[in-house]
Design a protein around this motif. Structure first.
Motif, short mmCIF file in Angstrom:
data_model
loop_
_atom_site.label_atom_id
_atom_site.label_comp_id
_atom_site.label_asym_id
_atom_site.label_seq_id
_atom_site.Cartn_x
_atom_site.Cartn_y
_atom_site.Cartn_z
N ASN A 25 -2.64 -4.61 6.19
CA ASN A 25 -3.96 -4.40 6.95
C ASN A 25 -3.39 -3.67 8.36
OD1 ASN A 25 -3.39 -6.65 8.83
ND2 ASN A 25 -4.25 -7.78 6.86
N LYS A 73 -10.31 -1.58 2.11
CA LYS A 73 -11.19 -2.74 2.03
C LYS A 73 -10.84 -4.12 2.40
CE LYS A 73 -12.89 -0.47 -2.57
NZ LYS A 73 -13.06 -0.77 -3.88
N GLN A 74 -9.49 -4.45 2.43
CA GLN A 74 -9.17 -5.61 2.92
C GLN A 74 -9.09 -5.78 4.72
OE1 GLN A 74 -5.67 -6.80 1.18
NE2 GLN A 74 -6.54 -7.47 -0.86
#
Length: 373
Positions: A25, A73-74
């Motif tokens: 991320n 998405k994370q």
């Protein structure tokens, strides 16, 4: 080539460089960039956690809200800025200081959003330091890692041979304290360390935004654009064309007080290349805004106007104004460019523009716009 951090005889710079290994991320990139922003302001060695979190969220405001980049998405950081945009009333291009003020307000008030943002501070500051303690953490269960880093960072802070970047403090408020040697290092090499972080961040974002143009420029607050070259180009084109008709309204564009429209909106392309710019009226330009025109309706007229304009400018002998076209159409000279028949010019321009419209549609931009008087 990846930029390298400046070496140091007393600091374990290799541990700082390793902080971006195997990231899933964007948190670590923006954590370091937030620290650098505070250092640049002379805010140190103790930096409150709330200031760092506000810097992180504000830095992601433009990539997510204005330029619509995906953080994966994370990644909660991008999602939090979108949530802030939905409830704050801030404009998409709001100044960074206003965004930070909104974040600090939510943190101080303990709103639902503020509590979500604060959760980033529960693990990002600790996991960022993990490369400094690889040997001590090897084999330890994940549930013990943060507590060990808290203790080890305090112990290593007093180690003059290999100090860690910072330790954690709780007074006068929760935050971090940069080691004096590291603070001096970051201050001296601020631009290089920032470039190192940004280079790694761009590589990360490219995996989530394949084929998005000019990605690096979309990490920052949008800048004032300079369209002087485009205005010179179109004033010369007008001399040869006599009249320029707006491709959207089908009305003649006035030579005085005209607007310049980015056919592919600037917010998407973030460039002012001449092959993407045409004159229109102020009313039409305002109505189109950051929407993508319907290709079936407008592309043929757009390509024809571009074709006619570049030939008119070439007739004035202003070859330097046609460099954008020479590069796009991969011709060796301006003469070769002007010798292209209209159908080949149209095809090459369409092959450049149509895929970008599809990418923009996938990113959530409005496509298929048609002008309604």
């Amino acid at each position: 080539m990846s930029p390298e951090l400046p070496p140091s005889s007393r600091l374990p710079v290799e541990h700082l460089a390793a902080c971006f290994s195997n990231v899933t991320n964007s948190y670590k990139f923006y954590w370091l960039l937030a620290i650098l922003e505070c250092v640049q302001r002379g805010q140190g060695p103790v930096i409150p956690l709330t200031d760092l979190l506000a810097e992180m969220v504000a830095a992601v405001w433009y990539p997510t809200n204005y330029f619509r980049l995906s953080f994966g998405k994370q990644d909660r950081l991008g999602a939090l800025t979108l949530e802030l945009g939905a409830i704050s009333g801030l404009s998409l291009d709001a100044p960074k200081e206003r965004v930070k003020a909104q974040v600090l307000r939510h943190l101080e008030a303990g709103t639902d959003l503020g509590r979500e943002i604060r959760t980033l501070g529960r693990f990002v500051p600790y996991r960022f330091l993990r490369p400094f303690f690889v040997a001590a953490l090897r084999g330890r269960p994940d549930s013990q890692v943060d507590g060990l880093i808290l203790r080890l960072s305090a112990e290593r802070f007093a180690d003059d041979d290999s100090p860690c970047l910072y330790r954690f403090v709780t007074t006068p408020q929760e935050g971090i304290e940069l080691h004096p040697a590291w603070l001096a290092y970051l201050t001296q090499h601020l631009a290089i360390v920032r470039d190192f972080a940004l280079w790694n961040l761009v590589n990360y974002l490219q995996r989530n935004n394949p084929n998005v143009p000019n990605l690096a420029a979309k990490l920052f607050e949008p800048q004032q654009r300079n369209l002087s070259q485009a205005r010179t180009f179109w004033r010369l084109a007008w001399d040869g064309l006599g009249t320029v008709v707006c491709i959207y309204s089908r009305q003649a564009v006035p030579q005085q007080g005209f607007s310049l429209d980015h056919f592919l909106p600037w917010r998407f392309v973030t460039h002012d290349l001449l092959w993407n710019i045409i004159p229109t009226t102020r009313a039409v330009n305002s109505a189109k805004s950051d929407q993508f025109p319907d290709l079936a309706t407008y592309f043929d007229d757009f390509a024809r106007l571009q074709y006619q304009a570049l030939r008119a400018v070439a007739a004035h002998g202003r070859d330097t104004l046609l460099e954008d076209y020479v590069l796009l159409f991969r011709t060796a000279t301006v003469d070769e460019l002007c010798a292209l028949p209209l159908d080949r010019f149209r095809e090459a321009l369409y092959n450049e523009i149509a895929p970008q419209v599809q990418i923009a549609r996938n990113m959530g931009f409005v496509t298929g716009w048609r002008y309604t008087p």
